[in-house]
Design a protein around this motif. Structure first.
Motif, PDB file in Angstrom:
ATOM      1  N   TYR A 166      16.296 -74.551 -15.561  1.00 38.84           N
ATOM      2  CA  TYR A 166      16.603 -73.407 -14.704  1.00 38.84           C
ATOM      3  C   TYR A 166      18.095 -73.112 -14.600  1.00 38.84           C
ATOM      4  O   TYR A 166      18.483 -72.129 -13.987  1.00 38.84           O
ATOM      5  CB  TYR A 166      16.023 -73.629 -13.302  1.00 38.84           C
ATOM      6  CG  TYR A 166      14.512 -73.720 -13.308  1.00 38.84           C
ATOM      7  CD1 TYR A 166      13.737 -72.659 -13.768  1.00 38.84           C
ATOM      8  CD2 TYR A 166      13.861 -74.868 -12.876  1.00 38.84           C
ATOM      9  CE1 TYR A 166      12.356 -72.729 -13.795  1.00 38.84           C
ATOM     10  CE2 TYR A 166      12.479 -74.953 -12.885  1.00 38.84           C
ATOM     11  CZ  TYR A 166      11.737 -73.882 -13.343  1.00 38.84           C
ATOM     12  OH  TYR A 166      10.368 -73.949 -13.374  1.00 38.84           O
ATOM     13  N   GLN A 167      18.910 -73.968 -15.178  1.00 37.97           N
ATOM     14  CA  GLN A 167      20.352 -73.733 -15.196  1.00 37.97           C
ATOM     15  C   GLN A 167      20.862 -73.961 -16.618  1.00 37.97           C
ATOM     16  O   GLN A 167      20.323 -74.800 -17.350  1.00 37.97           O
ATOM     17  CB  GLN A 167      21.063 -74.676 -14.214  1.00 37.97           C
ATOM     18  CG  GLN A 167      20.699 -74.367 -12.764  1.00 37.97           C
ATOM     19  CD  GLN A 167      21.312 -75.342 -11.786  1.00 37.97           C
ATOM     20  OE1 GLN A 167      21.555 -76.492 -12.119  1.00 37.97           O
ATOM     21  NE2 GLN A 167      21.563 -74.878 -10.570  1.00 37.97           N
ATOM     22  N   TYR A 215      18.284 -65.780 -11.055  1.00 34.00           N
ATOM     23  CA  TYR A 215      17.342 -66.370 -12.015  1.00 34.00           C
ATOM     24  C   TYR A 215      17.518 -65.774 -13.411  1.00 34.00           C
ATOM     25  O   TYR A 215      17.666 -66.496 -14.403  1.00 34.00           O
ATOM     26  CB  TYR A 215      15.911 -66.165 -11.525  1.00 34.00           C
ATOM     27  CG  TYR A 215      14.840 -66.671 -12.464  1.00 34.00           C
ATOM     28  CD1 TYR A 215      14.536 -68.023 -12.532  1.00 34.00           C
ATOM     29  CD2 TYR A 215      14.114 -65.783 -13.263  1.00 34.00           C
ATOM     30  CE1 TYR A 215      13.546 -68.500 -13.380  1.00 34.00           C
ATOM     31  CE2 TYR A 215      13.118 -66.246 -14.120  1.00 34.00           C
ATOM     32  CZ  TYR A 215      12.848 -67.604 -14.173  1.00 34.00           C
ATOM     33  OH  TYR A 215      11.871 -68.064 -15.021  1.00 34.00           O
ATOM     34  N   ARG A 229      20.796 -66.793 -15.128  1.00 31.74           N
ATOM     35  CA  ARG A 229      20.783 -68.170 -15.619  1.00 31.74           C
ATOM     36  C   ARG A 229      19.907 -68.311 -16.861  1.00 31.74           C
ATOM     37  O   ARG A 229      20.246 -69.040 -17.793  1.00 31.74           O
ATOM     38  CB  ARG A 229      20.317 -69.107 -14.502  1.00 31.74           C
ATOM     39  CG  ARG A 229      21.362 -69.282 -13.411  1.00 31.74           C
ATOM     40  CD  ARG A 229      20.896 -70.193 -12.300  1.00 31.74           C
ATOM     41  NE  ARG A 229      20.042 -69.525 -11.337  1.00 31.74           N
ATOM     42  CZ  ARG A 229      18.789 -69.861 -11.054  1.00 31.74           C
ATOM     43  NH1 ARG A 229      18.213 -70.869 -11.692  1.00 31.74           N
ATOM     44  NH2 ARG A 229      18.100 -69.206 -10.145  1.00 31.74           N
ATOM     45  N   LYS A 259      17.322 -83.506 -15.100  1.00 37.53           N
ATOM     46  CA  LYS A 259      18.753 -83.305 -14.942  1.00 37.53           C
ATOM     47  C   LYS A 259      19.553 -84.580 -15.223  1.00 37.53           C
ATOM     48  O   LYS A 259      20.779 -84.551 -15.249  1.00 37.53           O
ATOM     49  CB  LYS A 259      19.066 -82.780 -13.537  1.00 37.53           C
ATOM     50  CG  LYS A 259      18.631 -81.326 -13.349  1.00 37.53           C
ATOM     51  CD  LYS A 259      19.134 -80.771 -12.041  1.00 37.53           C
ATOM     52  CE  LYS A 259      18.912 -79.269 -11.965  1.00 37.53           C
ATOM     53  NZ  LYS A 259      19.716 -78.506 -12.949  1.00 37.53           N
ATOM     54  N   CYS A 280      26.386 -63.892 -16.922  1.00 36.19           N
ATOM     55  CA  CYS A 280      26.224 -65.041 -16.024  1.00 36.19           C
ATOM     56  C   CYS A 280      27.597 -65.614 -15.714  1.00 36.19           C
ATOM     57  O   CYS A 280      28.276 -66.124 -16.608  1.00 36.19           O
ATOM     58  CB  CYS A 280      25.318 -66.095 -16.658  1.00 36.19           C
ATOM     59  SG  CYS A 280      24.933 -67.485 -15.574  1.00 36.19           S
ATOM     60  N   GLN A 326      27.120 -68.193 -10.792  1.00 38.39           N
ATOM     61  CA  GLN A 326      25.686 -67.955 -10.982  1.00 38.39           C
ATOM     62  C   GLN A 326      25.037 -69.090 -11.766  1.00 38.39           C
ATOM     63  O   GLN A 326      23.895 -69.461 -11.501  1.00 38.39           O
ATOM     64  CB  GLN A 326      25.472 -66.627 -11.719  1.00 38.39           C
ATOM     65  CG  GLN A 326      25.787 -65.399 -10.886  1.00 38.39           C
ATOM     66  CD  GLN A 326      25.760 -64.122 -11.707  1.00 38.39           C
ATOM     67  OE1 GLN A 326      26.091 -64.120 -12.893  1.00 38.39           O
ATOM     68  NE2 GLN A 326      25.365 -63.021 -11.086  1.00 38.39           N
ATOM     69  N   ALA A 327      25.780 -69.663 -12.721  1.00 38.61           N
ATOM     70  CA  ALA A 327      25.221 -70.679 -13.608  1.00 38.61           C
ATOM     71  C   ALA A 327      24.774 -71.924 -12.857  1.00 38.61           C
ATOM     72  O   ALA A 327      23.872 -72.639 -13.308  1.00 38.61           O
ATOM     73  CB  ALA A 327      26.248 -71.058 -14.681  1.00 38.61           C
ATOM     74  N   THR A 328      25.400 -72.195 -11.712  1.00 37.38           N
ATOM     75  CA  THR A 328      25.055 -73.395 -10.954  1.00 37.38           C
ATOM     76  C   THR A 328      24.249 -73.078  -9.702  1.00 37.38           C
ATOM     77  O   THR A 328      23.958 -73.967  -8.897  1.00 37.38           O
ATOM     78  CB  THR A 328      26.331 -74.164 -10.543  1.00 37.38           C
ATOM     79  OG1 THR A 328      27.190 -73.277  -9.799  1.00 37.38           O
ATOM     80  CG2 THR A 328      27.072 -74.658 -11.777  1.00 37.38           C
ATOM     81  N   ASP A 329      23.856 -71.830  -9.549  1.00 39.49           N
ATOM     82  CA  ASP A 329      23.054 -71.412  -8.389  1.00 39.49           C
ATOM     83  C   ASP A 329      21.594 -71.801  -8.624  1.00 39.49           C
ATOM     84  O   ASP A 329      21.188 -72.137  -9.748  1.00 39.49           O
ATOM     85  CB  ASP A 329      23.183 -69.892  -8.217  1.00 39.49           C
ATOM     86  CG  ASP A 329      22.562 -69.408  -6.921  1.00 39.49           C
ATOM     87  OD1 ASP A 329      22.776 -70.064  -5.889  1.00 39.49           O
ATOM     88  OD2 ASP A 329      21.838 -68.398  -6.956  1.00 39.49           O
ATOM     89  N   ASP A 330      20.807 -71.777  -7.551  1.00 44.17           N
ATOM     90  CA  ASP A 330      19.371 -72.004  -7.734  1.00 44.17           C
ATOM     91  C   ASP A 330      18.532 -70.978  -6.979  1.00 44.17           C
ATOM     92  O   ASP A 330      17.342 -71.193  -6.731  1.00 44.17           O
ATOM     93  CB  ASP A 330      18.984 -73.434  -7.300  1.00 44.17           C
ATOM     94  CG  ASP A 330      19.324 -73.721  -5.845  1.00 44.17           C
ATOM     95  OD1 ASP A 330      19.786 -72.793  -5.144  1.00 44.17           O
ATOM     96  OD2 ASP A 330      19.120 -74.866  -5.402  1.00 44.17           O
TER      97      ASP A 330
END
Length: 333
Positions: free
Chosen positions: A81-82, A138, A141, A58, A125, A129-133
């Motif tokens: 993952y993002q 899932y 993203r 990141k 998305c 949602q784009a910054t969720d984990d």
């Protein structure tokens, strides 16, 4: 191109898909660099063909440091993952011969049989949602990551996506298939939810690794490629394949929702159960020359490594006592 692309950078690389990808690249005469945080044991620490760069994917500076250190011809991105991860990587590695993003079969929005690249709609998305984990976002993203890849290709980046379905094989830290292997090895009667015919397409991990290499070498920029076993097994067939590979004598007892209720269970309590079939079309990948390992061979290797490991899939266990109640009810019917 394979003869020219002899250096690869794997973002990730020590645990499961990444580990097998490094092995696949080494087997095909690449020198390999791995970028990861170093939080997991490095299985390639004694291999002088593998350079480990410690860093956070990141952190753009860490990505650029890895690029300068390895000078990769191809980049395999195992831990994006993002969507922002993909955007940064596509920018940093915009001039390599191939950037391959690991997406997911979960990026598809529609329940179709089979799901086809370029035809089956992808999940939307939102910015949130784009910054969720979390696991609930899932697929959203991963789908947005695919769109980032497509946009990068429009700008001239040789970027591709590979969409595996559920991945299984040696060193699988998710332990999803380990649960079923443990059941078959440990019990002479195993409860199978439903009629055993539910289908959740799976991909053998070594085949995912070869798909990533082949797409990096021969894939078409801006395309996504599904990967999954060329022969998709139902859950019942999967357990039979496990039993054959293990030399185990195991009775599979199918149980309807009503029968499961006797044990306080429902079909969704069992890992790898999916009511609606999930099947990916893998023809585009096969057209590049990719082949999948025969399922009996893949399962034999998977079961052999399971026996050596300490994974038992217990986190997925619905409870053997509850299953015993279901088996008791089945005997009285």
């Amino acid at each position: 191109m394979a003869g020219m692309t002899d250096t690869a950078l794997v973002i990730g690389g020590t645990r499961f898909i990444g580990r097998h990808t490094v092995s696949e690249l080494l087997a095909n005469d690449y020198e390999v660099g791995m970028l990861n945080r170093g939080t997991h044991e490095n299985p390639f620490s004694d291999d002088d063909r593998v350079t480990h760069i410690e860093g956070d994917r990141k952190n753009e500076r860490d990505l650029r440091t890895a690029k300068l250190s390895v000078e990769p011809d191809v980049v395999i991105d195992c831990v994006a993952y993002q969507p922002a991860d993909v955007e940064t990587a596509a920018d940093v590695f915009g001039d390599v011969d191939g950037y391959v993003y690991i997406s997911s079969g979960d990026s598809y929005a529609a329940e179709e049989i089979p799901k086809r690249e370029g035809e089956t709609p992808l999940r939307p998305c939102t910015p949130e949602q784009a910054t969720d984990d979390g696991s609930n976002t899932y697929g959203n993203r991963k789908a947005e990551g695919d769109r980032v890849v497509f946009a990068a290709a429009e700008e001239g980046v040789r970027a591709m996506a590979v969409r595996p379905c559920i991945v299984y094989g040696p060193y699988d830290y998710t332990e999803r298939l380990d649960y079923w292997i443990d059941r078959v090895l440990s019990h002479d009667r195993v409860v199978v939810p439903g009629d055993g015919q539910n289908l959740w397409h799976r991909a053998y991990v070594e085949d995912v690794a070869s798909a990533l290499r082949i797409v990096a070498e021969r894939g078409e920029a801006g395309r996504a490629y599904n990967v999954g076993d060329r022969r998709a097994l139902t859950l019942e067939e999967t357990l039979e394949a496990i039993a054959d590979a293990a030399g185990a004598d195991c009775e599979l007892v199918t149980a309807s929702a009503d029968a499961l209720a006797a044990g306080g269970l429902e079909p969704d309590d069992f890992v790898l159960y999916r009511e609606y079939p999930h099947l990916l079309d893998t023809c585009a990948l096969a057209d590049l020359g990719w082949e999948s390992t025969p399922v009996d061979e893949a399962m034999a290797r998977t079961v052999a490594e399971h026996r050596e490991a300490d994974r038992d899939g217990s986190e997925w266990d619905p409870g053997r006592e509850a299953e015993e109640r279901v088996l008791g009810v089945k005997e009285t019917l």
